[in-house]
Motif scaffolding. Structure first.
Motif, PDB file in Angstrom:
ATOM      1  N   THR A 119       0.857   5.269  -0.181  1.00 61.83           N
ATOM      2  CA  THR A 119      -0.061   6.361   0.097  1.00 61.83           C
ATOM      3  C   THR A 119       0.698   7.683   0.117  1.00 61.83           C
ATOM      4  OG1 THR A 119      -1.287   4.828   1.523  1.00 61.83           O
ATOM      5  CG2 THR A 119      -1.840   7.163   1.728  1.00 61.83           C
ATOM      6  N   GLU A 155       0.857  -1.184   0.000  1.00 59.49           N
ATOM      7  CA  GLU A 155       0.000   0.000   0.000  1.00 59.49           C
ATOM      8  C   GLU A 155       0.895   1.237   0.000  1.00 59.49           C
ATOM      9  OE1 GLU A 155      -2.451   1.537   3.595  1.00 59.49           O
ATOM     10  OE2 GLU A 155      -3.729   0.134   2.494  1.00 59.49           O
ATOM     11  N   LYS A 177      -4.114   6.862  -2.542  1.00 60.44           N
ATOM     12  CA  LYS A 177      -3.332   5.638  -2.716  1.00 60.44           C
ATOM     13  C   LYS A 177      -2.825   5.581  -4.164  1.00 60.44           C
ATOM     14  CE  LYS A 177      -4.890   3.597   1.215  1.00 60.44           C
ATOM     15  NZ  LYS A 177      -4.599   4.535   2.251  1.00 60.44           N
ATOM     16  N   SER A 233      -1.865   3.720  -7.561  1.00 65.75           N
ATOM     17  CA  SER A 233      -2.401   2.523  -8.218  1.00 65.75           C
ATOM     18  C   SER A 233      -1.660   2.267  -9.506  1.00 65.75           C
ATOM     19  CB  SER A 233      -3.890   2.716  -8.499  1.00 65.75           C
ATOM     20  OG  SER A 233      -4.109   3.864  -9.276  1.00 65.75           O
ATOM     21  N   THR A 288       2.575   2.335   3.545  1.00 65.53           N
ATOM     22  CA  THR A 288       1.814   2.548   4.775  1.00 65.53           C
ATOM     23  C   THR A 288       1.267   1.273   5.399  1.00 65.53           C
ATOM     24  OG1 THR A 288      -0.117   3.078   3.404  1.00 65.53           O
ATOM     25  CG2 THR A 288       1.159   4.928   4.287  1.00 65.53           C
TER      26      THR A 288
END
Length: 116
Positions: free
Chosen positions: A13, A11, A114, A116, A73
Motif C-alpha cells: 500500500t 498487501e 494498493k 497490483s 501493510t
C-alpha cells in the motif's frame, strides 16, 4: 520459489510519511507516522506507526516528511525497541557498495492505493 497465490497474499500500500523521529538509544531506527488513507470510526485520520532501520540514510528528517512510498501493510505488528511497528517500508539496498534508495511513487498517486 513461491507460488503466485503466496505472492498475492502480500498487501503493498502507498503511504505518506507524516513524521519521522529518531528512536532513542538506536543509531539506525526511525519511528515514522504514516498515512495510508485509513480512518477511525469517527472519520478522523488513522495513521500507522512504522519503525524502520533507515536513520543513517536520512540525516535531514524533514526530507522524508510528505514523501510517498510503498509499504507492506498486512504483516503482523512487531515490537521493535519497545515500539509497535504496523507496516514495513520497501527499499532497495546494496550491502557491497552501500547504495540505498526508498522506492518512490509519483506525487499524483494518493496514499491508500494498493499495488497490483
Amino acid at each position: 520459489m513461491i507460488t503466485f497465490d503466496d505472492f498475492a497474499k502480500v498487501e503493498i500500500t502507498i503511504g505518506k510519511i507524516l513524521s519521522a523521529v529518531p528512536v532513542e538509544g538506536s543509531e539506525k531506527l526511525l519511528k515514522l507516522s504514516v498515512d495510508f488513507g485509513e480512518k477511525n470510526e469517527d472519520g478522523t485520520d488513522k495513521p500507522r506507526q512504522v519503525v524502520s532501520g533507515i536513520a543513517k540514510f536520512f540525516p535531514e528528517l524533514d526530507k522524508l516528511i510528505g514523501t510517498k512510498h510503498p509499504f507492506v501493510t498486512n504483516l503482523e505488528p512487531r515490537a521493535i525497541m519497545g515500539f509497535e511497528s504496523q507496516a514495513m517500508i520497501l527499499a532497495a539496498s546494496d550491502k557491497v557498495s552501500g547504495a540505498f534508495s526508498l522506492l518512490d511513487v509519483h506525487e499524483s498517486i494518493p496514499q491508500g492505493i494498493k499495488l497490483s
